[in-house]
Design a protein around this motif. Structure first.
Motif, PDB file in Angstrom:
ATOM      1  N   ILE A 232       0.864  -1.183   0.000  1.00  9.96           N
ATOM      2  CA  ILE A 232       0.000   0.000   0.000  1.00  9.96           C
ATOM      3  C   ILE A 232       0.896   1.227   0.000  1.00  9.96           C
ATOM      4  O   ILE A 232       1.772   1.374   0.854  1.00  9.96           O
ATOM      5  CB  ILE A 232      -0.940  -0.012   1.224  1.00  9.96           C
ATOM      6  CG1 ILE A 232      -1.924  -1.189   1.101  1.00  9.96           C
ATOM      7  CG2 ILE A 232      -1.699   1.298   1.347  1.00  9.96           C
ATOM      8  CD1 ILE A 232      -2.667  -1.533   2.353  1.00  9.96           C
ATOM      9  N   GLN A 297      -7.016  -1.417   3.235  1.00  8.37           N
ATOM     10  CA  GLN A 297      -7.096  -2.785   3.730  1.00  8.37           C
ATOM     11  C   GLN A 297      -8.459  -3.417   3.442  1.00  8.37           C
ATOM     12  O   GLN A 297      -8.561  -4.602   3.144  1.00  8.37           O
ATOM     13  CB  GLN A 297      -6.795  -2.795   5.229  1.00  8.37           C
ATOM     14  CG  GLN A 297      -6.342  -4.136   5.770  1.00  8.37           C
ATOM     15  CD  GLN A 297      -5.072  -4.677   5.122  1.00  8.37           C
ATOM     16  OE1 GLN A 297      -4.071  -3.983   5.078  1.00  8.37           O
ATOM     17  NE2 GLN A 297      -5.128  -5.893   4.608  1.00  8.37           N
ATOM     18  N   LEU A 300      -8.450  -4.257  -0.215  1.00 14.10           N
ATOM     19  CA  LEU A 300      -7.633  -5.463  -0.410  1.00 14.10           C
ATOM     20  C   LEU A 300      -8.425  -6.715  -0.067  1.00 14.10           C
ATOM     21  O   LEU A 300      -8.386  -7.710  -0.790  1.00 14.10           O
ATOM     22  CB  LEU A 300      -6.404  -5.392   0.495  1.00 14.10           C
ATOM     23  CG  LEU A 300      -5.069  -5.100  -0.187  1.00 14.10           C
ATOM     24  CD1 LEU A 300      -3.944  -5.109   0.816  1.00 14.10           C
ATOM     25  CD2 LEU A 300      -4.766  -6.085  -1.297  1.00 14.10           C
ATOM     26  N   ASN A 301      -9.155  -6.645   1.046  1.00 13.36           N
ATOM     27  CA  ASN A 301      -9.993  -7.784   1.448  1.00 13.36           C
ATOM     28  C   ASN A 301     -10.972  -8.156   0.362  1.00 13.36           C
ATOM     29  O   ASN A 301     -11.184  -9.321   0.049  1.00 13.36           O
ATOM     30  CB  ASN A 301     -10.791  -7.418   2.703  1.00 13.36           C
ATOM     31  CG  ASN A 301     -10.128  -7.976   3.933  1.00 13.36           C
ATOM     32  OD1 ASN A 301      -9.050  -8.538   3.830  1.00 13.36           O
ATOM     33  ND2 ASN A 301     -10.742  -7.822   5.062  1.00 13.36           N
ATOM     34  N   ILE A 477      -9.935  -9.605   7.438  1.00 18.92           N
ATOM     35  CA  ILE A 477      -9.809  -8.477   8.349  1.00 18.92           C
ATOM     36  C   ILE A 477     -11.179  -7.852   8.472  1.00 18.92           C
ATOM     37  O   ILE A 477     -11.807  -7.482   7.493  1.00 18.92           O
ATOM     38  CB  ILE A 477      -8.783  -7.468   7.804  1.00 18.92           C
ATOM     39  CG1 ILE A 477      -7.410  -8.129   7.834  1.00 18.92           C
ATOM     40  CG2 ILE A 477      -8.781  -6.191   8.608  1.00 18.92           C
ATOM     41  CD1 ILE A 477      -6.369  -7.441   7.048  1.00 18.92           C
ATOM     42  N   LEU A 482     -10.528  -1.688  11.180  1.00 25.48           N
ATOM     43  CA  LEU A 482      -9.965  -0.580  10.412  1.00 25.48           C
ATOM     44  C   LEU A 482     -10.724   0.721  10.650  1.00 25.48           C
ATOM     45  O   LEU A 482     -10.430   1.736  10.044  1.00 25.48           O
ATOM     46  CB  LEU A 482     -10.014  -0.928   8.920  1.00 25.48           C
ATOM     47  CG  LEU A 482      -9.388  -2.284   8.597  1.00 25.48           C
ATOM     48  CD1 LEU A 482      -9.906  -2.805   7.299  1.00 25.48           C
ATOM     49  CD2 LEU A 482      -7.890  -2.178   8.584  1.00 25.48           C
TER      50      LEU A 482
END
Length: 829
Positions: A232, A297, A300-301, A477, A482
């Protein structure tokens, strides 16, 4: 048919689709390497046209299609397919993007240096040979394979009724694991994994978790998850980019890019603003630019979930052992490889011993001849033929046929003194070798040491660093991890519009401030539920149908101060006619805290909060209802508190919470208040000391009475009159518990709103008629009352509903939608 199919199956299994456990090669691979070696296309020679190699393989050993052979050959040359490529290709041999190789007439190839280690000692009778398809030539049944190629390069193939899928491994690690096994044949898989922690793919990537690896190494079957390596990068403008550096093994990069584009086009990944291909000769980067507020994030998940940036790899360690397919553990693969190497070393030693003994035998003959050189020359000169000379020499010096032949062929230059010394030295050297070879053949531990030494030499020449990282188990996650844990103001209107916005949106004001515009509402709508709750808290929505739905506060869309919010039907799967009758905010679900439910027909139920700590997409049953009943109120209740219920017939009943025993979720409850057939329960509240019960009729007549005036009864009674009912005043419409400093807003069916302080309403006894609180038109009627807290108040606790019960938060929106900001100055928590 059965016989034919079985024969075909065995043929596919044994001589096409499965690799041999010893050299890790299928017949076609073995034939390509052998044919190239026989034709001399070795690393020290120039590259040769691929078509020539394919022709050799087809003509001599593998009578199948040329494209099949060429495709196999291409794969053996691809550094992204094999961990240790066996063919050194020159030209276009395809790419990780899925581009195919150029035609075989354009490309050139030769054996790579590593392939020479698979073929090393082939000429020393180390393996068995078999006739080729037309019995005109011989081909090896297996290669000597001086490193464990089955593990290093892996294999995949589909036979009949079975398939193999062996991942590639790091050469250095595999060699070390083999050496450990050589030292201790009873080693455990766990100890082996200290040297060989898991697969090592040529394309890198990340293996998530060790469980699948352990399963595969112990049983032969296991599933692993392989993720792309992503970085990232934060940009100066506050945006972020995801840079994909490595992709999982066997993933087509071009298709991956197409899939990413598809997801963005279909708005499944709205957080992505742009995708570009940054591949060059240094790497295969894919750059994914994100929009302003996207959380990298979380994106990305989603990418791992919806694309091949994360794939499963099903390991199946199936190989041929003695021409039979077997599923093997890691220990078994290494055991069979070591057995093969022992066999290779012993056969090579026997071959070298025989050669050495043969040579020594001839040198011994030379020495005898040199010691008697004059007599030897005399015998040769006096003989008529070489046969006669050989016979006389043999009889005179006791020489063998081979020795006499060698003496007769000896050149005169070997008669010099220097040559004699050389012969003696060479013989001494050979005798040492012969002794060593005999020692090797009689000592198993020495054979093991030789295997280790030669393996480590291969590792030193061809080993390189691990490319694939092995990390902890793949865990999705949670979005929650987050999202910052901060307090939010959550509002929900009577019409079902919900929103959240940070407490910090409201600036602090001194007491008595005029507030700021809070929300634009439709006529006759008003804020019914208002909370201060953490983003990580749960919101429990109880519907009139007796169901409970659960959302996290962060799942509620954030909106501006002026926005009305999102309709609750867009967030919860409510049925037609089902509305939200109560909302509870909580962070935890303690066993010793309870919720009290009340229905329109007077049923009540008390249930422990921990029974609601679960969720289902279409809601859970919170309370069982009769067909014509509905849930009207849910309140948190503490030990020793009092519950008050009021009916439309003008009666109120107050009882202690311990009158109702705790029961399960899927139950109907017990009678809390007895109401006539033509009446219903208006509401249920927790009656705290020092508060008043405010009631108002449909025609606008209302009053407030101190809670202390209501006698405490057992549950299930009709209660006592809280207002004297007359036809002129109409039925009771709303009940609320109010504090002396509260302000109330009364809303009629036609949207007329009156705002008045509680102090301005007469405090009257229980059975009095009440006073006119709001003038209502003939065809209109009072439908709802909302409470604003304008006086001194307690601080709001995060995760606790801050409504009329707590009298603690905030002025509700008036008919103009003004949110009383002067009362948000205490929202520090």
């Amino acid at each position: 048919m059965q016989t034919s199919f079985l024969e075909y199956s065995m043929s596919v299994i044994v001589s096409r689709a499965l690799p041999d456990v010893r050299d890790g090669l299928k017949p076609v691979h073995r034939r390509i390497l052998y044919a190239m070696n026989e034709s001399g296309y070795t690393p020290n020679k120039p590259h040769m046209k691929s078509a020539r190699t394919v022709g050799d393989v087809i003509g001599k050993y593998h009578p199948h299609g040329d494209s099949a052979v060429y495709d196999t050959m291409v794969r053996l040359a691809q550094p992204f397919s094999l961990r240790l490529p066996l063919i050194d290709g020159h030209g276009n041999f395809g790419s990780i993007d899925g581009d195919s190789a150029a035609a075989m007439r354009y490309t050139e190839a030769r054996l790579d240096k590593a392939a020479m280690e698979l073929l090393r000692d082939l000429d020393k009778e180390t393996v068995d040979f078999q006739p080729n398809y037309d019995e005109s030539l011989q081909e090896p049944k297996v290669l000597p394979a001086r490193f464990p190629n089955l593990l290093v390069n892996g294999s995949n193939g589909i036979a009949v009724g079975m398939a193999t899928n062996i991942p590639p491994h790091n050469l250095g690690e595999t060699v070390e694991a083999t050496c450990l096994m050589l030292d201790n044949p009873d080693i455990t898989t766990e100890e082996l994994m200290e040297a060989l922690p898991g697969p090592d793919f040529p394309t890198g990537g990340i293996i998530m978790g060790k469980k699948g690896i352990i399963d595969a190494y112990e049983t032969g079957h296991g599933n692993i998850t392989v993720r792309a390596k992503c970085e990232i990068e934060e940009k100066k403008n506050g945006r972020a980019s995801i840079v994909v550096k490595e992709i999982p093994y066997q993933v087509n990069r071009k298709r991956l890019l197409e899939k990413l584009g598809e997801l963005v086009r279909d708005k499944k990944l709205p957080e992505i603003s742009n995708i570009h291909d940054a591949a060059d000769r240094h790497g295969i980067d894919i750059i994914i630019d994100l929009k302003q507020n996207a959380i990298p994030q979380v994106v990305l998940n989603k990418l791992f979930k919806h694309t091949q940036l994360q794939v499963g790899f099903g390991i199946n360690l199936l190989a041929l052992v003695d021409n039979s397919p077997r599923v093997l553990s890691l220990k078994e693969i290494l055991f069979y490889y070591i057995e093969h190497q022992k066999d290779v070393i012993i056969r090579r030693t026997r071959y070298e011993l025989a050669r050495a003994e043969e040579k020594a035998h001839i040198l011994e003959g030379y020495i005898i001849a040199l010691d008697n050189i004059d007599e030897v020359i005399s015998i040769i000169r006096s003989s008529q033929t070489d046969k006669e000379a050989a016979k006389r020499l043999s009889e005179r010096f006791g020489l063998s046929k081979k020795q006499t032949d060698a003496i007769l062929e000896m050149r005169l230059r070997r008669l010099t003194g220097l040559e004699r010394t050389k012969i003696e030295e060479e013989l001494a050297e050979l005798r040492e070798k012969i002794a060593y070879y005999k020692r090797v053949l009689s000592d198993d531990s020495l054979v093991r040491e030789i295997i280790k030494e030669e393996l480590r030499d291969v590792k030193k020449r061809f080993g390189n660093v691990r490319r694939t990282r092995i990390t902890g188990e793949a865990k999705d996650i949670e979005v929650e991890d987050l999202i910052a844990d901060e307090n939010m103001v959550v509002t929900m209107t009577k019409a079902g519009y919900i929103k959240r916005l940070p407490v910090t949106t409201y600036r602090q004001q001194k007491r008595g401030g005029k507030g700021m515009q809070g929300v634009n509402l439709k006529d006759s709508d008003f804020v019914e539920h208002l909370f201060v709750a953490s983003t990580h808290s749960y919101m429990l929505f109880f519907s009139t149908a007796g169901k409970v739905y659960r959302l996290k506060v962060y799942d509620i869309p954030e909106a501006s101060r002026h926005a009305r919010g999102t309709a609750i039907v867009n967030l919860l799967p409510l049925d037609k006619g089902e509305t939200i009758s109560a909302v509870i905010a909580t962070k935890e679900f303690p066993k010793d805290e309870f919720l009290m439910f009340a229905t329109a027909q007077g049923m009540v139920k008390k249930t422990s909060m921990d029974l609601y700590d679960r969720t289902r997409r279409d809601g859970l049953i919170a309370i069982n209802l009769k067909d014509d009943d509905e849930l009207i109120a849910v309140r948190r209740v503490a030990k020793d508190e009092r519950v008050i219920m009021v009916s439309s017939a003008g009666k109120a009943i107050m009882w202690a919470e311990d009158e109702v025993r705790a029961m399960g979720r899927d139950t109907m409850g017990v009678r809390g208040m007895n109401v006539p057939a033509d009446a219903h329960v208006l509401g249920m509240e927790i009656a705290r000391p020092g508060t008043d019960l405010f009631v108002i009729t449909e025609k606008g007549f209302g009053k407030r009475t101190p809670i202390a005036e209501y006698p405490e009864h057992h549950r299930g009674g009709q209660g006592v009159y809280t207002i004297t009912m007359t036809q002129k005043k109409g039925l009771l419409s709303v009940m609320k518990i109010v504090g002396p400093d509260d302000e109330i807003m009364i809303i009629s069916e036609e949207g007329v709103v009156v705002r008045t302080p509680v102090k301005g309403i007469s405090e009257l006894g229980r059975s009095t008629q009440g006073v006119m609180v709001m003038r209502v038109a003939d065809k209109d009627r009072v439908t709802a009352v909302a409470i604003s807290s304008t006086g001194k108040k307690r601080k709001a606790k995060p995760g606790v509903e801050v409504d009329e019960d707590q009298m603690a938060l905030l002025e509700a929106e008036s008919e103009t939608g003004v949110l009383g900001e002067d009362d948000l100055d205490d929202l520090d928590e």
